[in-house]
Design a protein around this motif. Structure first.
Motif, PDB file in Angstrom:
ATOM      1  N   SER A  65       1.349 -13.157  25.361  1.00  0.00           N
ATOM      2  CA  SER A  65       1.913 -12.301  24.321  1.00  0.00           C
ATOM      3  C   SER A  65       1.245 -12.651  23.001  1.00  0.00           C
ATOM      4  O   SER A  65       1.221 -13.824  22.611  1.00  0.00           O
ATOM      5  N   THR A  67       1.028 -11.345  18.943  1.00  0.00           N
ATOM      6  CA  THR A  67       1.506 -10.476  17.866  1.00  0.00           C
ATOM      7  C   THR A  67       0.666 -10.734  16.625  1.00  0.00           C
ATOM      8  O   THR A  67       0.538 -11.875  16.179  1.00  0.00           O
ATOM      9  N   THR A 228       1.567  -5.835  18.817  1.00  0.00           N
ATOM     10  CA  THR A 228       1.949  -6.821  19.824  1.00  0.00           C
ATOM     11  C   THR A 228       1.380  -6.395  21.159  1.00  0.00           C
ATOM     12  O   THR A 228       1.607  -5.261  21.602  1.00  0.00           O
ATOM     13  N   HIS A 230       0.861  -7.465  25.329  1.00  0.00           N
ATOM     14  CA  HIS A 230       1.293  -8.288  26.459  1.00  0.00           C
ATOM     15  C   HIS A 230       0.229  -8.182  27.545  1.00  0.00           C
ATOM     16  O   HIS A 230      -0.091  -7.065  27.992  1.00  0.00           O
ATOM     17  N   SER A 271       0.910  -2.632  24.981  1.00  0.00           N
ATOM     18  CA  SER A 271       0.988  -2.973  23.562  1.00  0.00           C
ATOM     19  C   SER A 271       1.805  -1.929  22.821  1.00  0.00           C
ATOM     20  O   SER A 271       1.976  -0.801  23.277  1.00  0.00           O
TER      21      SER A 271
END
Length: 281
Positions: A65, A67, A228, A230, A271
């Motif tokens: 993850s 961000t 963000t 992932h 995302s």
């Protein structure tokens, strides 16, 4: 031309950083002009560079993850990345990184700040329970790239020469002056030198397609405020399919939700980003 391999590609060279011997957690970088959109460096490229840096700085190498907050526009040229370990565990490590450039007086200006958790993608269980389905995109030979445009595409730049990007014709009304009004963008994605995808290139993929705002009738720049991503699993070799949607443009901001699927029909990255919708005069 021989196909590039992971670790021996222009993308790998342009996202490489050099650790400073006298400063722990500090890395020197050079932002390549080859990954620019108009005059700014692409946000996905920046995310990949910082992602690779944290992969070196943390005990775990794979981003899970990530961000990022984009603070000021980046420009090609030298940069410094400062990292910090926040927490180290058996399965996950968390760290942060900030990329700085210099003003005309030599003072550092922060461009982007990242907080991320890393682990080992190869250690994840195989169990998958999902209702998600790969996007319906025509075969690559029926999709269109920058060279197929009848006129210069708004926002096209050096980055398009480094990507294999073939877009679904149903999301290309904006390119001929007839946007659909839908916030959708879909296409096939890869690196132009044939390098197969890996977790770091997935960070590029989530922010490399033209903005959905084009198909909503806006032609201005849409700078990312926050993104963000992932990473769900290590991608299989071959081209990726990327689908991006926007449901709400309000108050001069829009969200973009991206899904990235690999050649084995697996959802390998997701995302969400918040971006400003800047209208042209």
């Amino acid at each position: 031309m021989a196909q590039a391999t992971i670790g021996d590609s222009e993308f790998d060279r342009d996202t490489a950083v050099t650790p400073r011997e006298d400063e722990d957690g500090v890395y020197d970088a050079h932002l390549s002009a080859g990954w620019t959109i108009i005059h700014a460096v692409n946000g996905g490229y920046l995310l990949a560079l910082l992602g690779r840096t944290l992969g070196q700085a943390l005990p775990h190498a794979d981003p899970f993850s990530v961000t990022a907050h984009y603070l000021t526009p980046s420009a090609p040229g030298p940069a410094v990345v400062r990292t910090q370990r926040v927490r180290t565990g058996r399965t996950l490590s968390t760290g942060q990184a900030s990329l700085f450039q210099y003003d005309e007086n030599g003072a550092e200006i922060e461009r982007i700040r990242v907080l991320a958790s890393y682990g080992d993608l190869d250690a994840l269980p195989d169990d998958v329970r999902t209702t998600a389905k790969p996007p319906a995109i025509p075969p690559i030979e029926h999709c269109l790239g920058p060279s197929d445009a009848p006129a210069p595409i708004p926002g096209s730049s050096a980055i398009t020469e480094r990507l294999m990007l073939k877009l679904d014709p149903t999301t290309l009304g904006w390119a001929v002056g007839a946007p659909s009004g839908k916030g959708e963008m879909r296409g096939w994605f890869g690196l132009a030198d044939g390098r197969d995808p890996d977790p770091y290139s997935l960070l590029l993929a989530v922010d490399a397609l033209p903005p959905t705002a084009f198909e909503m009738g806006l032609t201005g720049w849409t700078p990312t405020v926050e993104l963000t991503a992932h990473i769900r699993c290590r991608p299989a070799p071959g081209p990726l399919r990327v689908s991006i949607t926007t449901r709400n443009l309000a108050g001069g901001f829009l969200e973009e939700d991206a899904e990235v699927w690999d050649s084995a029909d697996r959802l390998v990255a997701q995302s969400r980003q918040l971006a400003r919708a800047l209208r042209t005069p």
